[in-house]
Design an enzyme around this catalytic site. Structure first.
Site, short mmCIF file in Angstrom:
data_model
loop_
_atom_site.label_atom_id
_atom_site.label_comp_id
_atom_site.label_asym_id
_atom_site.label_seq_id
_atom_site.Cartn_x
_atom_site.Cartn_y
_atom_site.Cartn_z
N HIS A 137 1.15 5.36 6.71
CA HIS A 137 0.86 5.91 5.38
C HIS A 137 0.99 7.43 5.39
CE1 HIS A 137 -0.91 1.89 5.52
NE2 HIS A 137 -0.54 1.84 4.26
N SER A 152 0.82 -1.22 0.00
CA SER A 152 0.00 0.00 0.00
C SER A 152 0.85 1.27 0.00
CB SER A 152 -0.94 0.00 1.21
OG SER A 152 -0.17 0.01 2.40
N ASP A 176 -2.83 6.62 12.14
CA ASP A 176 -2.06 5.83 11.18
C ASP A 176 -0.73 6.56 10.94
OD1 ASP A 176 -0.86 4.74 8.94
OD2 ASP A 176 -2.70 4.64 7.74
#
Ligand SMILES: *[C@@H]1O[C@H](CO)[C@@H](O)[C@H](O)[C@H]1NC(C)=O
Ligand SMILES: *[C@@H]1O[C@H](CO)[C@@H](O)[C@H](O)[C@H]1NC(C)=O
Ligand SMILES: *[C@@H]1O[C@H](CO)[C@@H](O)[C@H](O)[C@H]1NC(C)=O
Ligand SMILES: *[C@@H]1O[C@H](CO)[C@@H](O)[C@H](O)[C@H]1NC(C)=O
Ligand SMILES: *[C@@H]1O[C@H](CO)[C@@H](O)[C@H](O)[C@H]1NC(C)=O
Length: 423
Positions: A402, A154, A399
């Site tokens: 990312h 990702s 998070d």
């Protein structure tokens, strides 16, 4: 080699305060339970020293100007990955979040309420030279009748989307399209008038694994199959510019399970390798695939190094119990290195220096390490509703893996641009 520590390991607890541990635990639980995009575990603090020369030096031995796509060269002796961040209010960001419809909701920080925009306004300035300006026309012209593909997890998908955002603006609405395969393992952006595609292939380990489903890949125990590079490799054939990454998924904190037969076998033939051994197997397989399938006179291969995390504020001298949540400033210590595995960096260096096909290394780890401000934090689409306990403690669901777009990953693509055209 120092083994990576599991979260329950007493040596993690030993040097860490209890509240730190709970934050860490909360983070792990958050990632495991809520975050269906990706998955990770706790890293050991690999303290191995790089004995291999930096890859930029090995690369220099090759005739860089004769590499495909090259139109010039970076100044002699300038390592574009060694530099500093400077404010640039005028030319950053390259695009507005709302101008790029391709950004997945896990990365649209403004839309999800991030109050500041400062993280968008930094430009990477190498110490030894200037980066060429990203030129979307030049990139699309170079890709005319060609395919560029990002392969990995990702984080690589974030870089892929950033590239699409940087390019799509010069194309009229009816001259572009974006298609995702049903299982979401392949994404294809098409610039019709250029007959060019920019693609993404989900392959978090590059090799075949039990996490290959791009939608549902939370598995109790990750397992990778030996000699299986062609499972995903069949998607990469005929591509002109390949951009690989793989890292996070190997960091399980445990030995990696390598399977010899099939995933369907009732009695599985499994071998356990250390993280470094396992990663080396993957690097060797990838390089062998590249040597057999890519024509070094026509194609280019890039490899993006480890994307760093900011899950523990004590690493940069912050208050215990914090992470990237509420961070809006950069880490100023030029020598700052978080918890990223130096031994993995060493494996990459060793294997790439043996490669007959010239791989271009995008050494983004150090420069991204300074960017504790650039993560999506709590400003992203949540997969399941947050509990009142979580909402009361945003650190627990931030998070810190990312990155918001526009943001840091646009710089990774500026570096890709620089290395493609000015090796
Ligand atoms: C990556 O870049 C950093 C910062 O310039 C440098 O210290 C390191 O040696 C580089 N690593 C490799 C493998 O080239
Ligand atoms: C971008 O590249 C195109 C094609 O090579 C060129 O014509 C144009 O002048 C470049 N633009 C800038 C701002 O350098
Ligand atoms: C379009 O690009 C593909 C490669 O992606 C190539 O095989 C094909 O020949 C190109 N078609 C035209 C009409 O140029
Ligand atoms: C690549 O180019 C070199 C030098 O121009 C040439 O000697 C070699 O045969 C070429 N290789 C292939 C596979 O075309
Ligand atoms: C966020 O950081 C600012 C300044 O760095 C501080 O004043 C504020 O209390 C922090 N907010 C939270 C919720 O931690």
């Amino acid at each position: 080699m120092k083994p990576l520590l599991s979260p329950s390991s007493s040596s993690v607890l030993g040097g860490t305060s209890l509240s730190c541990f709970y934050t860490l635990l909360a983070f792990i639980l958050f990632v495991v339970i809520l975050y269906s995009e990706d998955f990770l575990c706790i890293f050991g603090q690999g303290e191995l020293v790089l004995t291999q020369p930096p890859i930029s030096q090995t690369e220099k031995k090759q005739e860089t100007t004769s590499l495909p796509f090259a139109i010039g060269r970076t100044e002699e002796g300038c390592d574009v990955f060694s530099g500093r961040w400077v404010r640039d209010e005028l030319a950053r960001p390259h695009y507005e979040e709302s101008e790029c419809p391709y950004i997945q909701p896990q990365l649209t920080c403004q839309e999800h309420g991030r109050p500041d925009k400062e993280y968008q306004k930094w430009r990477w300035q190498p110490h030894g030279c200037d980066l060429p300006s990203f030129n979307a026309t030049l990139m699309l012209e170079a890709l005319r009748g060609k395919r560029m593909m990002f392969v990995g997890d990702s984080l690589n998908r974030g870089q892929y989307v950033s590239m699409v955002c940087l390019l799509h603006r010069i194309l009229p609405e009816n001259a572009k399209s974006m298609e995702t395969s049903q299982d979401q393992s392949l994404v294809v952006f098409r610039a019709k008038d250029y007959n060019a595609t920019i693609e993404f292939n989900w392959a978090p380990f590059l090799l075949e694994s039990n996490s290959d489903n791009a939608i549902v890949h939370r598995v109790a125990e990750r397992m990778v199959k030996k000699g299986s590079i062609n499972k995903h490799g069949k998607n990469w054939k005929g591509v002109d510019v390949l951009v690989f990454n793989t890292y996070l998924w190997w960091m399980t904190g445990q030995k990696m399970k390598f399977l010899s037969g099939s995933f369907d076998d009732e009695k599985k033939d499994i071998e356990e390798l250390t993280t470094e051994e396992a990663y080396r197997v993957a690097m060797k397989s990838m390089l062998k695939w590249v040597r057999k399938n890519m024509d070094r006179n026509k194609t280019r291969v890039f490899f993006t190094s480890m994307s760093p995390l900011h899950i523990k504020s004590t690493e940069w001298g912050g208050e215990p119990g914090g992470n990237c949540y509420n961070e809006t400033t950069l880490i100023e210590d030029p020598n700052y290195w978080g918890s990223e595995s130096k031994s993995i960096m060493q494996v990459i260096g060793e294997e790439f220096s043996k490669s007959k096909y010239p791989i271009t290394f995008l050494n983004i780890t150090q420069l991204s390490n300074y960017r504790k401000d650039a993560h999506t934090s709590i400003y992203k689409k949540q997969w399941t509703p947050l509990t009142p306990e979580q909402l009361a403690n945003p650190v627990s669901y931030a998070d810190c893996v990312h990155w918001c777009l526009p943001g840091l990953q646009d710089t990774w693509n500026e570096l890709l641009f620089a290395k493609l055209f000015y090796p």
